[in-house]
Design a protein around this motif. Structure first.
Motif, PDB file in Angstrom:
ATOM      1  N   ILE A 148      35.214  38.014  52.432  1.00  0.00           N
ATOM      2  CA  ILE A 148      35.088  39.351  51.837  1.00  0.00           C
ATOM      3  C   ILE A 148      36.305  39.663  50.971  1.00  0.00           C
ATOM      4  CG2 ILE A 148      34.972  41.815  52.366  1.00  0.00           C
ATOM      5  CD1 ILE A 148      33.431  41.011  54.934  1.00  0.00           C
ATOM      6  N   ALA A 149      37.491  39.296  51.461  1.00  0.00           N
ATOM      7  CA  ALA A 149      38.714  39.545  50.699  1.00  0.00           C
ATOM      8  C   ALA A 149      38.717  38.758  49.392  1.00  0.00           C
ATOM      9  CB  ALA A 149      39.937  39.194  51.538  1.00  0.00           C
ATOM     10  N   ASN A 150      38.101  37.580  49.369  1.00  0.00           N
ATOM     11  CA  ASN A 150      38.014  36.819  48.122  1.00  0.00           C
ATOM     12  C   ASN A 150      37.220  37.569  47.064  1.00  0.00           C
ATOM     13  OD1 ASN A 150      39.063  33.931  47.640  1.00  0.00           O
ATOM     14  ND2 ASN A 150      38.584  33.929  49.818  1.00  0.00           N
ATOM     15  N   VAL A 151      36.143  38.199  47.473  1.00  0.00           N
ATOM     16  CA  VAL A 151      35.370  39.012  46.521  1.00  0.00           C
ATOM     17  C   VAL A 151      36.232  40.157  46.004  1.00  0.00           C
ATOM     18  CG1 VAL A 151      33.341  40.469  46.235  1.00  0.00           C
ATOM     19  CG2 VAL A 151      33.199  38.396  47.638  1.00  0.00           C
ATOM     20  N   LEU A 152      36.948  40.814  46.914  1.00  0.00           N
ATOM     21  CA  LEU A 152      37.840  41.901  46.518  1.00  0.00           C
ATOM     22  C   LEU A 152      38.907  41.407  45.549  1.00  0.00           C
ATOM     23  CD1 LEU A 152      38.865  44.819  46.881  1.00  0.00           C
ATOM     24  CD2 LEU A 152      40.171  44.022  48.856  1.00  0.00           C
ATOM     25  N   ASN A 153      39.422  40.205  45.774  1.00  0.00           N
ATOM     26  CA  ASN A 153      40.464  39.657  44.909  1.00  0.00           C
ATOM     27  C   ASN A 153      39.948  39.418  43.492  1.00  0.00           C
ATOM     28  OD1 ASN A 153      43.151  38.540  44.526  1.00  0.00           O
ATOM     29  ND2 ASN A 153      42.190  36.530  44.469  1.00  0.00           N
ATOM     30  N   VAL A 155      37.382  40.917  42.007  1.00  0.00           N
ATOM     31  CA  VAL A 155      37.121  42.219  41.386  1.00  0.00           C
ATOM     32  C   VAL A 155      38.438  42.884  40.988  1.00  0.00           C
ATOM     33  CG1 VAL A 155      36.190  44.527  41.760  1.00  0.00           C
ATOM     34  CG2 VAL A 155      34.939  42.533  42.604  1.00  0.00           C
ATOM     35  N   GLY A 156      39.410  42.847  41.911  1.00  0.00           N
ATOM     36  CA  GLY A 156      40.703  43.463  41.612  1.00  0.00           C
ATOM     37  C   GLY A 156      41.406  42.815  40.437  1.00  0.00           C
ATOM     38  N   ALA A 178      46.794  43.253  42.451  1.00  0.00           N
ATOM     39  CA  ALA A 178      45.543  42.832  43.092  1.00  0.00           C
ATOM     40  C   ALA A 178      45.813  41.935  44.290  1.00  0.00           C
ATOM     41  CB  ALA A 178      44.648  42.116  42.082  1.00  0.00           C
ATOM     42  N   ILE A 181      46.938  44.123  47.253  1.00  0.00           N
ATOM     43  CA  ILE A 181      45.804  44.828  47.852  1.00  0.00           C
ATOM     44  C   ILE A 181      44.969  43.874  48.703  1.00  0.00           C
ATOM     45  CG2 ILE A 181      43.659  46.053  47.335  1.00  0.00           C
ATOM     46  CD1 ILE A 181      45.071  47.163  44.825  1.00  0.00           C
ATOM     47  N   THR A 182      44.772  42.663  48.196  1.00  0.00           N
ATOM     48  CA  THR A 182      43.981  41.683  48.934  1.00  0.00           C
ATOM     49  C   THR A 182      44.643  41.317  50.247  1.00  0.00           C
ATOM     50  OG1 THR A 182      43.107  40.769  46.870  1.00  0.00           O
ATOM     51  CG2 THR A 182      42.951  39.388  48.827  1.00  0.00           C
ATOM     52  N   SER A 185      44.218  44.019  52.768  1.00  0.00           N
ATOM     53  CA  SER A 185      42.835  44.086  53.260  1.00  0.00           C
ATOM     54  C   SER A 185      42.569  43.043  54.337  1.00  0.00           C
ATOM     55  CB  SER A 185      41.858  43.899  52.094  1.00  0.00           C
ATOM     56  OG  SER A 185      41.820  42.551  51.654  1.00  0.00           O
TER      57      SER A 185
END
Length: 442
Positions: A148-153, A155-156, A178, A181-182, A185
């Protein structure tokens, strides 16, 4: 565990891919920043890994209360050691310039790290939570959180590097924000997962003074500090190689960074195996099953070497394609392609050495690997690299062959150690240097 470590390494690969789209200067600045970041934070990670033998042995003998208390102490240690690590980021420019790097690149590298420094305590906290779970043979939560954090990374990075949804294009600075933040998270996500799924039930105890007792904190340090030193010696051999590549030229540094990123990505597979080996060897020893622990050790070594043999074949077969994912510079692509076969050569040794070190960690024998790394890298491999490059006029290929030598020596020494003094060789009262068969709490 292999997938979890692979996902963790994807953070850096994605950052490199996306920063590379900004420009070669930004790519080089990020590479130099990571030299100092990982050259310092790896000590903190190693210290937190000191939780492994304590929790794994406690889990093997059914002492859940000790496992939970050890996690609390690990979180305290992670918080304490993060303070000097955060302060060291302010020295990035000075250190890199002292090591002979371009001042402008060094200044950009410091800015890149300074905007993400606040996330280091959370990252070490995540490591502590992950080690606690895997030492209790609970694997899936960390994997899902990392994915999930990879997706956030991604996008960020897209939003902050290139500017979307009304946000300014911040380039290298955006990549650093970014990343911070990752990392945060990861800790929040895993802590919430543990709490919501009640994975702490049966082991977690209310916070008390016992979590802050010097004796308990020193126990974590006694195991963890040698691991941190071992990792420091190993990673600085590769960081020094990156600095040498920087002296060879901008394109050499870019090519080196590309190959090292991919080699580091494949390294996550045996690293995952190593965490599994450490947890299982430790739990079997805690339960008094030494022969089973030895069998697991040999299986893990074979699995680690076999996986990396496959990775080596893939790297060689795709050496002309992979560099094109990072850059359009033809010279960088050709140079990187020429190094991939050498990187493939050390893949097997890399797999064996990381698994071998983890087996010793599961036994609680965290000191021998320090000596092995010191001998292999700093008495042999790095002096050879300096001589070949600076005295003989060698290039990137000679630098990488020196790294192959270091990895081969460490791997060989660790395999011999497992054979001669592995889990099956421990006495019936366990290793007398470490209190693994009884709970030390009142």
């Amino acid at each position: 565990m292999m997938l979890s470590q692979f996902g963790t390494m994807l953070f850096g690969v994605v950052d490199t891919l996306m920063v590379g789209r900004v420009g070669i200067v930004e790519l080089d600045a990020a590479a130099l920043a990571n030299v100092w970041l990982w050259g310092t934070i790896v000590v903190g990670m190693g210290i937190v890994f000191g939780l492994d033998p304590i929790i794994a042995h406690a889990h093997g003998r059914g002492d859940s209360a000790r496992a939970g208390l050890t996690l609390q102490r690990g979180l305290v240690v992670a918080g304490l050691i993060s303070v000097p690590l955060m302060g060291s980021m302010a020295l990035t420019e000075e250190v890199l310039v002292a090591l002979g790097q371009d001042r402008e690149l060094a200044a950009q590298a410091e800015v890149y790290l300074w905007v993400q420094v606040w996330s280091l305590p959370a990252f070490l906290g995540f490591i502590a939570l992950r080690q606690y779970l895997q030492s209790r043979e609970i694997i899936a939560p960390a994997l899902w959180v990392v994915m999930i954090a990879n997706v956030l990374n991604v996008v960020g990075n897209e939003l902050l590097i290139f500017g979307h949804a009304g946000l300014p294009a911040l380039g290298l600075v955006g990549a650093g924000i970014a990343t911070g933040i990752t990392r945060a998270s990861l800790f929040v996500g895993l802590a919430v997962w543990i709490w919501r799924r009640k994975l702490h039930v049966g082991a977690w105890q209310p916070w008390s003074r016992a979590a802050f007792e010097p004796r308990g904190l020193l126990e974590v340090l006694r195991y963890g500090l040698p691991i941190g030193i071992q990792y420091l010696l190993e990673i600085w051999a590769f960081q020094l190689a990156t600095l040498i590549a920087g002296d060879l030229g901008e394109r050499e540094l870019a090519a080196h960074s590309i190959v090292l990123n991919i080699a580091s990505l494949t390294f996550m597979l045996p690293l995952g195996i190593s965490f599994s080996a450490s947890a299982l060897v430790g739990s079997q020893l805690g339960a008094g099953r030494r022969q089973e622990a030895q069998r697991i050790a040999w299986l893990a070594l074979g699995f680690g070497g076999g996986v990396m043999l496959v990775c080596a074949a893939i790297l060689v077969a795709t050496r002309g394609l992979i560099p094109r994912l990072f850059t359009d510079d033809v010279e960088v692509i050709l140079l990187a392609a020429s190094i991939f076969p050498i990187a493939g050569a050390f893949q097997v040794f890399d797999g064996l050495q990381v698994v071998g070190g983890a087996i010793l960690r599961g036994m609680g024998a965290t000191r021998p690997a320090v000596a092995f790394n010191l001998i292999a890298y700093y008495l042999l491999a790095m002096p050879l690299a300096f001589w070949l490059v600076y005295e003989r006029g060698g290039g990137l290929a000679q630098l990488w062959w020196s790294l192959v030598l270091g990895l081969a020596i460490v791997a060989g020494l660790l395999v011999v150690w497992v054979h001669l003094r592995g889990p099956a060789r421990l006495g019936s009262t366990e290793d007398r240097r470490i209190p693994l068969t009884r709970t030390l709490e009142p």
